[in-house]
Design a protein around this motif. Structure first.
Motif, PDB file in Angstrom:
ATOM      1  N   THR A 162      83.822  27.152  68.612  1.00 52.15           N
ATOM      2  CA  THR A 162      82.686  27.797  67.967  1.00 52.15           C
ATOM      3  C   THR A 162      82.097  27.484  67.006  1.00 52.15           C
ATOM      4  O   THR A 162      82.732  27.614  66.264  1.00 52.15           O
ATOM      5  N   PRO A 163      81.252  26.480  67.107  1.00 53.42           N
ATOM      6  CA  PRO A 163      80.284  26.865  65.138  1.00 53.42           C
ATOM      7  C   PRO A 163      79.802  27.440  64.810  1.00 53.42           C
ATOM      8  O   PRO A 163      78.955  27.698  64.192  1.00 53.42           O
ATOM      9  N   VAL A 164      80.125  28.695  64.894  1.00 55.35           N
ATOM     10  CA  VAL A 164      80.049  30.120  64.136  1.00 55.35           C
ATOM     11  C   VAL A 164      79.983  29.697  62.912  1.00 55.35           C
ATOM     12  O   VAL A 164      81.357  29.469  62.732  1.00 55.35           O
ATOM     13  N   ASP A 165      79.444  30.454  61.943  1.00 48.74           N
ATOM     14  CA  ASP A 165      79.942  30.568  60.255  1.00 48.74           C
ATOM     15  C   ASP A 165      79.523  31.257  59.906  1.00 48.74           C
ATOM     16  O   ASP A 165      79.468  32.409  60.208  1.00 48.74           O
ATOM     17  N   ASP A 166      79.828  31.876  58.617  1.00 49.78           N
ATOM     18  CA  ASP A 166      79.419  32.783  57.476  1.00 49.78           C
ATOM     19  C   ASP A 166      78.181  33.630  57.818  1.00 49.78           C
ATOM     20  O   ASP A 166      78.797  34.751  57.494  1.00 49.78           O
ATOM     21  N   GLN A 167      76.764  32.559  57.902  1.00 51.44           N
ATOM     22  CA  GLN A 167      75.901  33.669  57.845  1.00 51.44           C
ATOM     23  C   GLN A 167      75.880  33.808  58.925  1.00 51.44           C
ATOM     24  O   GLN A 167      75.559  35.367  59.511  1.00 51.44           O
ATOM     25  N   SER A 168      76.594  33.805  60.580  1.00 48.98           N
ATOM     26  CA  SER A 168      76.174  34.589  61.676  1.00 48.98           C
ATOM     27  C   SER A 168      77.459  35.961  61.842  1.00 48.98           C
ATOM     28  O   SER A 168      76.866  36.757  62.127  1.00 48.98           O
ATOM     29  N   LEU A 169      78.535  35.653  60.816  1.00 53.35           N
ATOM     30  CA  LEU A 169      79.687  36.642  61.112  1.00 53.35           C
ATOM     31  C   LEU A 169      78.646  37.969  60.034  1.00 53.35           C
ATOM     32  O   LEU A 169      78.805  39.135  60.810  1.00 53.35           O
ATOM     33  N   LYS A 170      78.192  37.302  59.389  1.00 52.86           N
ATOM     34  CA  LYS A 170      76.831  37.795  58.238  1.00 52.86           C
ATOM     35  C   LYS A 170      76.231  39.308  59.745  1.00 52.86           C
ATOM     36  O   LYS A 170      76.049  40.680  59.055  1.00 52.86           O
ATOM     37  N   VAL A 171      75.533  38.718  60.134  1.00 52.63           N
ATOM     38  CA  VAL A 171      74.674  39.226  61.475  1.00 52.63           C
ATOM     39  C   VAL A 171      75.679  39.498  61.905  1.00 52.63           C
ATOM     40  O   VAL A 171      75.060  40.916  62.475  1.00 52.63           O
ATOM     41  N   LEU A 172      76.779  39.398  62.701  1.00 49.55           N
ATOM     42  CA  LEU A 172      77.732  39.911  63.626  1.00 49.55           C
ATOM     43  C   LEU A 172      78.121  41.785  62.676  1.00 49.55           C
ATOM     44  O   LEU A 172      77.840  43.345  63.198  1.00 49.55           O
ATOM     45  N   VAL A 173      78.318  41.189  61.317  1.00 54.37           N
ATOM     46  CA  VAL A 173      79.050  42.832  61.246  1.00 54.37           C
ATOM     47  C   VAL A 173      77.480  43.413  60.895  1.00 54.37           C
ATOM     48  O   VAL A 173      77.264  44.939  60.535  1.00 54.37           O
ATOM     49  N   ALA A 174      76.615  42.963  60.766  1.00 49.21           N
ATOM     50  CA  ALA A 174      75.350  44.056  59.925  1.00 49.21           C
ATOM     51  C   ALA A 174      74.843  45.056  61.019  1.00 49.21           C
ATOM     52  O   ALA A 174      74.510  45.850  61.390  1.00 49.21           O
TER      53      ALA A 174
END
Length: 407
Positions: A162-174
């Motif tokens: 899946t084309p998830v990126d670092d920015q997406s992971l930051k949203v997940l973590v938040a």
């Protein structure tokens, strides 16, 4: 004329014994025919009962509906919700979506081909705040973004291809830093070690982490070993070669040591899918591996290094090696890997004597012993008819070589 009339009256009102018996035999069904009719009547009654039960599906308790809905793929679940009001209410119950895994595969999956993307996004958006266990495998990044933005209680997240990126992971973590316990990532080329570090720094409840080897680094291991982090219970690393001759970096022994000091009981699971000439960076120093799987051919030299540098090994699976006997390597593993309790061997060779000696050294702690029959080579001490008795004696249970691999 009277006689004829009398005969007519007699035939209509009274008959002789012979004629009555003949007529009775014609009118009375045979025993077999009577049984057939009874069976047909029973079938008709059964059909009626089933039909009557069919009309009561809408009255099933919601806990039973929930149990049924949990086994349905997303598309079938959406269709079922249109049957009646009760099923639609069950479709939207939060309990259903906490335990559901989204397998959004495309383009091969018929689910996405038959379901409009807007419908999937609407479903996910409505229930994202209920999600706890989510699995994604697709290029449908918009659905994944909706989950990350709206979810507040994700506990387990698996992301493949899946084309998830670092920015997406930051949203997940938040949004899920207090609840996320398991993160599994595979074939996500847009994620960097920095993105994983973001998760490790802020998700203090993280217990299980699964990554491709290219995301593993000394920096990440040291971050996971810092005092502010809770103890990981499982770390899975997939070492996969996409092209022959691919270069792999080396993880320092000091980084692994820091991880063991911080989480002494954690399981390090490593899956290797490499070509023989790509194992150079691995097993040259001590590695705290507990579960080790070789999916492709692995050399005698590498297995010898496993015996020297993997003292915490609990499970070993070798799918292929070649035609060079692994007697010395197997004995070395038995001597140094004192926690080994499961082993599987296929498409390689071990002499019967060396195998019996291996079993003697490991003793009854071997809870799983899966050895293909073709692996064992008869020698001057044991043949294939004798070896299972000797091995069974040392295991304390009946054992036979496998005809097919069970791992």
């Amino acid at each position: 004329m009277k006689r004829v009339k009398g005969d007519e009256d007699c035939s209509s009102s009274s008959e002789g014994p012979t004629e009555s018996c003949k007529k009775a035999r014609k009118l009375q069904p045979s025993k077999e025919k009577h049984q057939e009719e009874e069976e047909e009547e029973e079938e008709e009654e059964t059909d009626v009962d089933l039909c009557e039960f069919g009309f009561d599906w809408a009255l099933l308790p919601q806990e039973i509906l929930l149990n049924i809905f949990q086994f349905l793929p997303l598309l079938d679940r959406a269709y079922a919700s249109q049957v009646c009001r009760g099923w639609n209410q069950a479709f939207h119950m939060p309990e259903l979506w906490r335990c559901f895994e989204f397998e959004l595969n495309q383009p091969a999956s018929s689910y996405l081909k038959a379901t409009h993307p807007d419908l999937i996004k609407q479903i996910i958006k409505r229930h994202s705040n209920h999600l706890q266990y989510v699995s994604f495998k697709s290029h449908f990044i918009s659905a994944l973004t909706v989950v990350f933005v709206n979810s507040k209680s994700l506990s387990s997240l698996k992301i493949d291809d899946t084309p998830v990126d670092d920015q997406s992971l930051k949203v997940l973590v938040a949004n899920n830093s207090d609840t996320l316990r398991m993160l599994k990532m595979s074939s996500c080329p847009h994620v960097s070690p920095a993105g994983i570090l973001c998760v490790a720094d802020q998700c203090h409840g993280l217990r299980e982490l699964a990554l491709n080897y290219h995301l593993l680094s000394d920096e990440l291991l040291l971050a996971l070993s810092s005092e502010k982090h809770v103890h990981l219970e499982h770390l899975r690393i997939d070492v996969v070669s996409e092209n022959p001759g691919q270069h792999f970096h080396t993880i320092k022994k000091s980084s692994w040591d820091a991880m063991v000091r911080h989480s002494p009981k954690f399981n390090l699971v490593m899956y290797f899918f490499l070509y023989e000439d790509e194992f150079g960076p691995f097993f040259k120093e001590e590695v705290p591996i507990t579960h080790l799987y070789f999916g492709r051919s692995v050399s005698k030299d590498v297995l010898g290094r496993v015996g020297l540098h993997c003292p915490r090994l609990v499970e070993l699976v070798v799918c292929a090696n070649g035609l060079r006997p692994l007697d010395e390597e197997l004995i070395r593993i038995a001597k140094r890997c004192t926690q080994l309790s499961a082993i599987g061997l296929g498409e390689c060779e071990v002499s019967c004597s060396a195998f019996v000696e291996f079993v003697k050294m490991c003793g009854r702690r071997l809870s799983q012993l899966s050895i293909m029959e073709e692996v064992l080579i008869p020698d001057h001490k044991y043949n294939l008819d004798e070896i299972h008795w000797e091995v069974s004696k040392h295991l304390g249970r009946v054992w036979f070589p496998d005809m097919m691999p069970t791992w």
